[in-house]
Design a protein around this motif. Structure first.
Motif, mmCIF file in Angstrom:
data_model
loop_
_atom_site.group_PDB
_atom_site.id
_atom_site.type_symbol
_atom_site.label_atom_id
_atom_site.label_comp_id
_atom_site.label_asym_id
_atom_site.label_seq_id
_atom_site.Cartn_x
_atom_site.Cartn_y
_atom_site.Cartn_z
ATOM 1 N N HIS A 11 65.244 64.273 75.284
ATOM 2 C CA HIS A 11 66.148 63.309 75.906
ATOM 3 C C HIS A 11 67.560 63.865 75.835
ATOM 4 O O HIS A 11 68.108 64.064 74.759
ATOM 5 N N ILE A 12 68.171 64.162 76.970
ATOM 6 C CA ILE A 12 69.547 64.635 77.001
ATOM 7 C C ILE A 12 70.306 63.849 78.052
ATOM 8 O O ILE A 12 69.718 63.345 79.006
ATOM 9 N N PRO A 13 71.623 63.726 77.898
ATOM 10 C CA PRO A 13 72.404 62.915 78.850
ATOM 11 C C PRO A 13 72.579 63.616 80.185
ATOM 12 O O PRO A 13 72.785 64.820 80.244
ATOM 13 N N LEU A 14 72.491 62.825 81.238
ATOM 14 C CA LEU A 14 72.846 63.324 82.558
ATOM 15 C C LEU A 14 74.346 63.200 82.755
ATOM 16 O O LEU A 14 75.058 62.633 81.930
ATOM 17 N N ALA A 15 74.829 63.722 83.874
ATOM 18 C CA ALA A 15 76.244 63.663 84.160
ATOM 19 C C ALA A 15 76.738 62.223 84.235
ATOM 20 O O ALA A 15 76.012 61.296 84.587
ATOM 21 N N SER A 16 78.028 62.054 83.906
ATOM 22 C CA SER A 16 78.668 60.748 83.956
ATOM 23 C C SER A 16 78.719 60.240 85.387
ATOM 24 O O SER A 16 78.492 60.985 86.327
ATOM 25 N N PRO A 17 79.059 58.954 85.590
ATOM 26 C CA PRO A 17 79.248 58.456 86.945
ATOM 27 C C PRO A 17 80.209 59.338 87.725
ATOM 28 O O PRO A 17 81.137 59.916 87.169
ATOM 29 N N VAL A 18 79.998 59.401 89.043
ATOM 30 C CA VAL A 18 80.706 60.360 89.872
ATOM 31 C C VAL A 18 82.211 60.224 89.768
ATOM 32 O O VAL A 18 82.939 61.215 89.762
ATOM 33 N N PHE A 19 82.723 58.986 89.655
ATOM 34 C CA PHE A 19 84.171 58.823 89.645
ATOM 35 C C PHE A 19 84.819 59.501 88.450
ATOM 36 O O PHE A 19 85.982 59.872 88.497
ATOM 37 N N THR A 20 84.110 59.660 87.343
ATOM 38 C CA THR A 20 84.675 60.347 86.179
ATOM 39 C C THR A 20 84.583 61.854 86.332
ATOM 40 O O THR A 20 85.148 62.590 85.536
ATOM 41 N N LEU A 21 83.838 62.326 87.320
ATOM 42 C CA LEU A 21 83.627 63.756 87.507
ATOM 43 C C LEU A 21 84.356 64.312 88.729
ATOM 44 O O LEU A 21 84.286 65.507 88.994
ATOM 45 N N MET A 22 85.061 63.482 89.471
ATOM 46 C CA MET A 22 85.584 63.924 90.760
ATOM 47 C C MET A 22 86.485 65.155 90.650
ATOM 48 O O MET A 22 86.394 66.084 91.447
ATOM 49 N N GLU A 23 87.349 65.161 89.633
ATOM 50 C CA GLU A 23 88.259 66.294 89.494
ATOM 51 C C GLU A 23 87.488 67.568 89.185
ATOM 52 O O GLU A 23 87.745 68.629 89.751
ATOM 53 N N ARG A 24 86.505 67.450 88.298
ATOM 54 C CA ARG A 24 85.720 68.634 87.950
ATOM 55 C C ARG A 24 84.816 69.062 89.113
ATOM 56 O O ARG A 24 84.609 70.248 89.336
ATOM 57 N N LEU A 25 84.271 68.096 89.833
ATOM 58 C CA LEU A 25 83.403 68.426 90.962
ATOM 59 C C LEU A 25 84.138 69.225 92.025
ATOM 60 O O LEU A 25 83.538 70.061 92.706
ATOM 61 N N ALA A 26 85.445 68.979 92.167
ATOM 62 C CA ALA A 26 86.231 69.720 93.157
ATOM 63 C C ALA A 26 86.308 71.193 92.828
ATOM 64 O O ALA A 26 86.636 72.013 93.683
ATOM 65 N N ARG A 27 85.982 71.547 91.589
ATOM 66 C CA ARG A 27 86.038 72.948 91.173
ATOM 67 C C ARG A 27 84.775 73.721 91.555
ATOM 68 O O ARG A 27 84.733 74.937 91.435
ATOM 69 N N VAL A 28 83.750 72.998 91.970
ATOM 70 C CA VAL A 28 82.467 73.621 92.297
ATOM 71 C C VAL A 28 82.173 73.431 93.776
ATOM 72 O O VAL A 28 82.283 72.324 94.300
ATOM 73 N N GLU A 29 81.805 74.516 94.453
ATOM 74 C CA GLU A 29 81.418 74.432 95.863
ATOM 75 C C GLU A 29 79.909 74.226 95.933
ATOM 76 O O GLU A 29 79.139 75.048 95.435
ATOM 77 N N VAL A 30 79.499 73.128 96.539
ATOM 78 C CA VAL A 30 78.081 72.780 96.628
ATOM 79 C C VAL A 30 77.713 72.581 98.088
ATOM 80 O O VAL A 30 78.357 71.798 98.794
ATOM 81 N N HIS A 31 76.692 73.283 98.537
ATOM 82 C CA HIS A 31 76.149 73.067 99.878
ATOM 83 C C HIS A 31 74.714 72.591 99.735
ATOM 84 O O HIS A 31 73.864 73.300 99.184
ATOM 85 N N MET A 32 74.456 71.384 100.185
ATOM 86 C CA MET A 32 73.114 70.817 100.104
ATOM 87 C C MET A 32 72.376 71.069 101.418
ATOM 88 O O MET A 32 72.628 70.400 102.424
ATOM 89 N N GLY A 33 71.509 72.061 101.408
ATOM 90 C CA GLY A 33 70.688 72.375 102.567
ATOM 91 C C GLY A 33 69.229 72.136 102.240
ATOM 92 O O GLY A 33 68.838 71.062 101.799
#
Length: 290
Positions: A11-33
């Motif tokens: 049992h390990i924690p998943l990522a926090s709700p998206v609003f708490t991650l928005m700044e960090r998410l901007a640092r990663v380029e993600v393409h969902m294909g």
């Protein structure tokens, strides 16, 4: 409900709700294909606890993106802005933790963990169940083999350590990781990539075939079980994750040869589809392509 509280006894924690991650998410380029995912977590300088800073692995971001685009897959890399900043500063940004060396507590705030989870959800993958057939290739760079350098004498290392670990755990807790998954994937990928690289002479100093190793030392699973590689995170989410370590000489050669990038990507795809025929249900209708 935590998607990782599943059949693998962990049992390990998943990522926090998206609003708490928005700044960090901007640092990663993600393409969902498509369902085949390529990641390159070591495209910038990164800090590792109680270890020397991790230097960027050249061309891995470019190659992960190229492989994904060639097969209609998905990719995640550090953003152009983060890579430019890293190249300029020549040192880690303190907020950028190594996605391949996360502690349990860091998983919750990792944009990479969040992106892996989003990919798994998008393609209907269930945590702890590797029968859906969704391949994740985590692209890394390793040093070239040379006298006095403590590395395997190879150019393309296929690491299935996370899959092997959770095969064993799955047997103990009654989970759904098919027996023989790791060895089958390693064997099919090794065969396909050997054939792909056979007789390729990108420059005059390459006089023999590039060497593919399906049983390397760098296997995508840390000996310290408190640390989570990208492969380990992916497997816990139900992805069939492998760590692909490429020597600098093969990365440099691939960078200069767009046709070989495509051939290499399709070698991975076709090897995976052979695995699917043998043991899995392919996601979203990938077809064997010559």
């Amino acid at each position: 409900k935590n998607r990782l509280e599943a059949d693998l006894g962990e049992h390990i924690p998943l990522a926090s709700p998206v609003f708490t991650l928005m700044e960090r998410l901007a640092r990663v380029e993600v393409h969902m294909g498509g369902p085949m995912l390529f990641s390159a977590p070591h495209g910038v300088y990164l800090h590792r606890d109680n270890n020397p800073d991790h230097k960027p692995e050249e061309f891995t971001s470019l190659l992960a993106r190229s492989f994904a685009e060639n097969v209609g897959g998905s990719y995640m890399t550090w953003s152009d802005g983060e890579r430019t900043k890293s190249d300029y500063l020549k040192e880690p940004d303190g907020d950028n933790r190594d996605p391949n060396f996360l502690s349990r507590d860091e998983l919750e705030d990792s944009p990479w963990n969040a992106a892996l989870s989003s990919h798994a959800i998008l393609h209907g993958v269930e945590a702890g169940d590797l029968r859906m057939g969704c391949l994740h290739v985590d692209v890394h760079g390793r040093r070239d083999a040379a006298p006095g350098v403590d590395v395997d004498e190879s150019d393309c290392d296929i690491g299935t350590g996370a899959l092997q670990h959770y095969e064993e755990v799955s047997r103990e807790v009654g989970g759904r990781v098919p027996s023989g998954t790791a060895s089958m994937i390693a064997s099919e990928l090794a065969s396909a990539l050997r054939e792909c690289l056979k007789d390729w002479r990108p420059s005059s100093d390459v006089t023999t075939d590039f060497i593919v190793n399906e049983d390397p030392r760098l296997r995508g699973m840390h000996a310290d079980k408190t640390r989570y590689t990208m492969s380990r995170q992916g497997v816990l989410m139900g992805l069939c994750s492998v760590q692909l370590e490429l020597s600098r000489r093969v990365r440099k050669a691939l960078k200069e040869d767009a046709a070989m990038q495509k051939r290499f990507a399709f070698a991975i795809l076709n090897a995976w589809l052979r695995c699917c025929v043998r043991a899995y249900t392919p996601c979203n209708g990938y077809r064997l392509t010559k």
